[in-house]
Scaffold this motif. Structure first.
Motif, PDB file in Angstrom:
ATOM      1  N   ASP A  22       1.166  -1.164  -0.025  1.00 38.88           N
ATOM      2  CA  ASP A  22      -0.091  -0.015  -0.126  1.00 38.88           C
ATOM      3  C   ASP A  22       0.828   1.156  -0.143  1.00 38.88           C
ATOM      4  N   ASN A  23       0.178   2.428   0.060  1.00 36.81           N
ATOM      5  CA  ASN A  23       1.091   3.645  -0.158  1.00 36.81           C
ATOM      6  C   ASN A  23       1.148   4.434   1.121  1.00 36.81           C
ATOM      7  N   SER A  24       1.366   3.513   2.347  1.00 39.26           N
ATOM      8  CA  SER A  24       1.574   4.158   3.631  1.00 39.26           C
ATOM      9  C   SER A  24       2.860   4.789   3.934  1.00 39.26           C
ATOM     10  N   THR A  69      -2.743  -7.529   6.892  1.00 41.96           N
ATOM     11  CA  THR A  69      -3.548  -8.463   6.196  1.00 41.96           C
ATOM     12  C   THR A  69      -2.860  -8.937   5.134  1.00 41.96           C
ATOM     13  N   ILE A  70      -2.770 -10.386   5.101  1.00 40.68           N
ATOM     14  CA  ILE A  70      -2.169 -10.774   3.985  1.00 40.68           C
ATOM     15  C   ILE A  70      -2.945 -10.921   2.745  1.00 40.68           C
ATOM     16  N   ASN A  89       5.569 -12.558  -1.147  1.00 41.31           N
ATOM     17  CA  ASN A  89       4.716 -12.401  -0.077  1.00 41.31           C
ATOM     18  C   ASN A  89       4.364 -11.006   0.176  1.00 41.31           C
ATOM     19  N   ALA A  90       3.129 -10.555   0.176  1.00 34.86           N
ATOM     20  CA  ALA A  90       2.558  -9.325   0.224  1.00 34.86           C
ATOM     21  C   ALA A  90       1.499  -8.917   1.202  1.00 34.86           C
ATOM     22  N   VAL A  91       1.650  -8.052   1.769  1.00 34.53           N
ATOM     23  CA  VAL A  91       0.405  -7.657   2.845  1.00 34.53           C
ATOM     24  C   VAL A  91       0.129  -5.982   2.678  1.00 34.53           C
ATOM     25  N   VAL A  92      -0.936  -5.695   3.489  1.00 34.38           N
ATOM     26  CA  VAL A  92      -1.331  -4.281   3.355  1.00 34.38           C
ATOM     27  C   VAL A  92      -1.382  -4.123   5.077  1.00 34.38           C
ATOM     28  N   LEU A  93      -0.908  -2.946   5.404  1.00 33.48           N
ATOM     29  CA  LEU A  93      -0.852  -2.249   6.780  1.00 33.48           C
ATOM     30  C   LEU A  93      -2.501  -2.046   7.241  1.00 33.48           C
ATOM     31  N   VAL A  94      -2.932  -2.429   8.193  1.00 33.89           N
ATOM     32  CA  VAL A  94      -4.482  -1.839   8.704  1.00 33.89           C
ATOM     33  C   VAL A  94      -4.174  -1.476  10.032  1.00 33.89           C
TER      34      VAL A  94
END
Length: 128
Positions: A22-24, A69-70, A89-94
Motif C-alpha cells: 500500500d502507499n502508507s 492483512t495478507i 509475499n505481500a501484505v497491506v497495513l491495517v
C-alpha cells in the motif's frame, strides 16, 4: 483407504519477510505473530508486523509494529492446480478496526478471502 492432507507451502510464518503493497510509506517488514492460527498464515489472515524498510519522507518509522492483512503468498495448495500462486509475499497495513492505513494498493491482490471488503474496495480493478 488413505486420505491425502492438503500441503501448504511457503505460508507466512514467524520472521518471514513480506512486501508492503500500500502507499502508507512502509516498504518491507517481518512477521512477528500470526493471529488466530498456530504458526502459519494464509491469504486474508491478520499478522503482527515489524517494519524493516521505509520510503523517504514516510510518517511510519522503522522498527514500529503494525497489524497487516495478507493479500498474496508465494505458493498455495500443491494438490490443487487452480489456486493462484504469486512471486512474493505481500501484505497491506491495517488499523485496529481493520481499515487500511494507505489509500491505494499497488499491484493485483487475491479476492479469495471474504474478510477483506475494505481492502478490496480500495484495490485496483485487477483482482485474481
Amino acid at each position: 483407504k488413505r486420505t491425502r492432507k492438503v500441503k501448504l507451502e511457503n505460508m507466512i510464518g514467524l520472521l518471514t519477510k513480506v512486501k508492503i503493497v500500500d502507499n502508507s510509506g512502509a516498504v518491507e517488514g517481518r512477521c512477528i505473530r500470526v493471529y488466530g492460527k498456530k504458526d502459519k498464515g494464509f491469504i486474508g489472515d491478520t499478522i503482527l508486523l515489524s517494519i524493516t524498510n521505509i520510503a523517504k519522507g514516510s510518517s511510519i518509522k522503522r522498527g514500529e509494529k503494525y497489524k497487516a492483512t495478507i493479500v498474496r503468498i508465494k505458493k498455495g495448495e500443491t494438490n490443487n492446480p487452480f489456486i493462484t500462486r504469486w512471486d512474493e509475499n505481500a501484505v497491506v497495513l491495517v488499523k485496529g478496526d481493520y481499515t487500511p492505513i494507505g489509500s491505494r494498493i499497488k499491484g493485483p491482490i487475491s479476492d479469495r478471502a471474504g474478510s477483506m471488503e475494505k481492502i478490496l474496495s480500495i484495490a485496483g480493478p485487477i483482482r485474481i
